[in-house]
Design an enzyme around this catalytic site. Structure first.
Site, PDB file in Angstrom:
ATOM      1  N   GLY A  68       0.824  -1.215   0.000  1.00  0.00           N
ATOM      2  CA  GLY A  68       0.000   0.000   0.000  1.00  0.00           C
ATOM      3  C   GLY A  68       0.855   1.260   0.000  1.00  0.00           C
ATOM      4  O   GLY A  68       2.093   1.188   0.021  1.00  0.00           O
ATOM      5  N   GLN A  69       0.206   2.412  -0.004  1.00  0.00           N
ATOM      6  CA  GLN A  69       0.922   3.700  -0.070  1.00  0.00           C
ATOM      7  C   GLN A  69       1.878   3.878   1.114  1.00  0.00           C
ATOM      8  O   GLN A  69       3.067   4.135   0.941  1.00  0.00           O
ATOM      9  CB  GLN A  69      -0.078   4.856  -0.048  1.00  0.00           C
ATOM     10  CG  GLN A  69      -1.095   4.853  -1.165  1.00  0.00           C
ATOM     11  CD  GLN A  69      -1.883   6.151  -1.135  1.00  0.00           C
ATOM     12  OE1 GLN A  69      -1.470   7.148  -1.699  1.00  0.00           O
ATOM     13  NE2 GLN A  69      -3.029   6.149  -0.463  1.00  0.00           N
ATOM     14  N   VAL A  70       1.337   3.737   2.320  1.00  0.00           N
ATOM     15  CA  VAL A  70       2.151   3.946   3.528  1.00  0.00           C
ATOM     16  C   VAL A  70       3.111   2.767   3.723  1.00  0.00           C
ATOM     17  O   VAL A  70       4.290   2.951   4.023  1.00  0.00           O
ATOM     18  CB  VAL A  70       1.241   4.133   4.770  1.00  0.00           C
ATOM     19  CG1 VAL A  70       2.062   4.207   6.044  1.00  0.00           C
ATOM     20  CG2 VAL A  70       0.399   5.401   4.616  1.00  0.00           C
TER      21      VAL A  70
ATOM     22  N   ASP B 291      -3.706 -12.745   5.854  1.00  0.00           N
ATOM     23  CA  ASP B 291      -4.953 -12.224   5.285  1.00  0.00           C
ATOM     24  C   ASP B 291      -5.836 -11.622   6.384  1.00  0.00           C
ATOM     25  O   ASP B 291      -6.240 -12.324   7.320  1.00  0.00           O
ATOM     26  CB  ASP B 291      -5.675 -13.376   4.565  1.00  0.00           C
ATOM     27  CG  ASP B 291      -6.916 -12.897   3.846  1.00  0.00           C
ATOM     28  OD1 ASP B 291      -7.301 -11.711   3.999  1.00  0.00           O
ATOM     29  OD2 ASP B 291      -7.521 -13.712   3.129  1.00  0.00           O
TER      30      ASP B 291
ATOM     31  N   ASP C  58      -8.810  10.363  10.317  1.00  0.00           N
ATOM     32  CA  ASP C  58      -9.615  11.528  10.699  1.00  0.00           C
ATOM     33  C   ASP C  58     -11.117  11.208  10.621  1.00  0.00           C
ATOM     34  O   ASP C  58     -11.927  11.889  11.237  1.00  0.00           O
ATOM     35  CB  ASP C  58      -9.293  12.709   9.767  1.00  0.00           C
ATOM     36  CG  ASP C  58      -9.398  12.324   8.290  1.00  0.00           C
ATOM     37  OD1 ASP C  58      -8.759  11.332   7.891  1.00  0.00           O
ATOM     38  OD2 ASP C  58     -10.132  12.999   7.544  1.00  0.00           O
TER      39      ASP C  58
ATOM     40  N   TYR D  25     -16.666   3.109   6.863  1.00  0.00           N
ATOM     41  CA  TYR D  25     -15.196   3.033   6.950  1.00  0.00           C
ATOM     42  C   TYR D  25     -14.721   3.606   8.298  1.00  0.00           C
ATOM     43  O   TYR D  25     -13.924   2.978   9.008  1.00  0.00           O
ATOM     44  CB  TYR D  25     -14.575   3.794   5.777  1.00  0.00           C
ATOM     45  CG  TYR D  25     -13.092   4.039   5.915  1.00  0.00           C
ATOM     46  CD1 TYR D  25     -12.168   3.016   5.712  1.00  0.00           C
ATOM     47  CD2 TYR D  25     -12.606   5.307   6.231  1.00  0.00           C
ATOM     48  CE1 TYR D  25     -10.795   3.253   5.836  1.00  0.00           C
ATOM     49  CE2 TYR D  25     -11.248   5.554   6.346  1.00  0.00           C
ATOM     50  CZ  TYR D  25     -10.350   4.526   6.153  1.00  0.00           C
ATOM     51  OH  TYR D  25      -9.003   4.763   6.277  1.00  0.00           O
TER      52      TYR D  25
END
Ligand SMILES: NC(=O)c1ccc[n+]([C@@H]2O[C@H](COP(=O)([O-])OP(=O)(O)OC[C@H]3O[C@@H](n4cnc5c(N)ncnc54)[C@H](OP(=O)(O)O)[C@@H]3O)[C@@H](O)[C@H]2O)c1
Length: 307
Positions: A15-17, A40, A106, A129
């Site tokens: 992922g991005q991070v 998983d 946030d 979410y």
């Protein structure tokens, strides 16, 4: 790396991070990245058992179900991945005597008012979410042991699915874009999150050695704030300067209210996070959001000119 280097299990490295963490954690220990096929998050007990087998000293979890709108239709999947699995990880961490680092959002806040949210403010997520991420925070706290949760916001990077890359693609194709101007937050590069995590982790390890460690939720995002429209304006302005070889079709960037851009998941209007407590505890000064944007745009422009 010496034989005594702490073993760090990293989850979500694709992922991005996670991608940035795979680099930033290297000086702190022996990094073992477990992908979805090995660990998983739809199987909390299998995940916990797999991670425990690594006998980690540190677990860094950047894996999450991050499809905010899709989550409205897949609530139980989002809950399992973002709520139950982090709890199972925290239990495994406690069993192994490991420190767990986890990320939240946030979106656990209601988004009312204009004041920056403190890490101790009451939570009230407005979408599935956000509810699932809050469930993760609560499950971790309930499991006990040593953990840190870092709430961040508006994450982007030179890779992955994010606002910057979407805007650049649309800006190359369309002459007009309408972007929401009443949601306010701090665009935060994945690189900043990863670098700040590594620094914070070094401090946390020393705190543990000195018996001064405290499990806590912190806010970790870039300094300053803007709207999605302000973010888009800045990124197009800088892109034109950094990548003149990649002209934009865009002629008009219109500011619109959220009510003109309905989405399945309701978004908070006020996503400002107060990171003072993070900065004080870990001895860091978080840079302005524009700095992270500049680095990511430079990286994208360099990739383009290398083609
Ligand atoms: N993106 C944002 O704007 C934002 C804002 C605030 C907070 N956060 C939080 O920051 C953290 C990092 O987010 P990000 O933007 O880096 O996320 P991302 O780019 O969407 O990456 C998510 C990672 O989770 C993995 N993953 C998803 N479902 C999985 C499963 N069932 N089992 C194992 N791995 C799974 C993905 O693996 P695959 O590659 O195999 O799919 C990927 O490595 C998350 O906790 C997120 O909630 C993000």
């Amino acid at each position: 790396m010496s034989a005594r280097a702490p073993r760090i299990v990293l989850l979500g490295a694709s992922g991005q991070v996670g991608w940035e963490l795979a680099r930033s954690l290297q000086p702190l220990g022996e990094v073992r990245a477990l992908g979805r096929h090995e660990a998983d998050f739809t199987d909390p007990s299998g995940l916990a058992a797999r991670v425990a087998r690594e006998a980690p000293a540190i677990i860094v979890n950047a894996a999450a179900y991050t499809a905010v709108d899709q989550a409205e239709k897949e609530a139980s999947l989002a809950m399992r991945v973002n709520g139950e699995s982090p709890g199972a990880l925290a239990t495994a961490a406690r069993g192994a005597g490991a420190l767990l680092i986890h990320y939240s959002t946030d979106y656990v806040f209601a988004g009312t008012g204009t004041r920056a949210w403190q890490n101790t403010d009451p939570v009230d997520p407005q979408n599935v979410y956000g509810q699932s991420k809050l469930a993760g925070e609560q499950a971790i706290a309930q499991a006990g042991g040593d953990w840190l949760v870092f709430r961040t916001s508006w994450v982007y990077a030179a890779r992955g699915k994010n606002f910057v890359r979407t805007m650049l693609k649309l800006g190359a194709e369309r002459d007009t874009l309408r972007v929401v101007a009443d949601q306010i937050g701090a665009p935060t590069s994945a690189r900043l999150i990863a670098d700040a995590t590594a620094q914070a982790l070094a401090v946390a390890m020393a705190e543990r050695r000195n018996g001064r460690f405290k499990s806590e939720i912190h806010h970790l995002c870039a300094a300053g704030h803007t709207s999605w429209h302000g973010f888009a304006q800045k990124l197009f302005e800088r892109w034109q300067a950094l990548a003149p070889q990649s002209p934009l079709a865009l002629r008009a960037l219109e500011a619109i209210p959220s009510t003109d851009y309905p989405t399945p998941a309701r978004r908070p209007l006020n996503s400002r996070l107060d990171c003072t407590r993070f900065e004080e505890r870990f001895g860091l000064a978080l840079p302005a959001w524009e700095q992270g944007l500049e680095c990511v745009l430079q990286e994208l422009a360099e990739t383009l000119s290398a083609r």
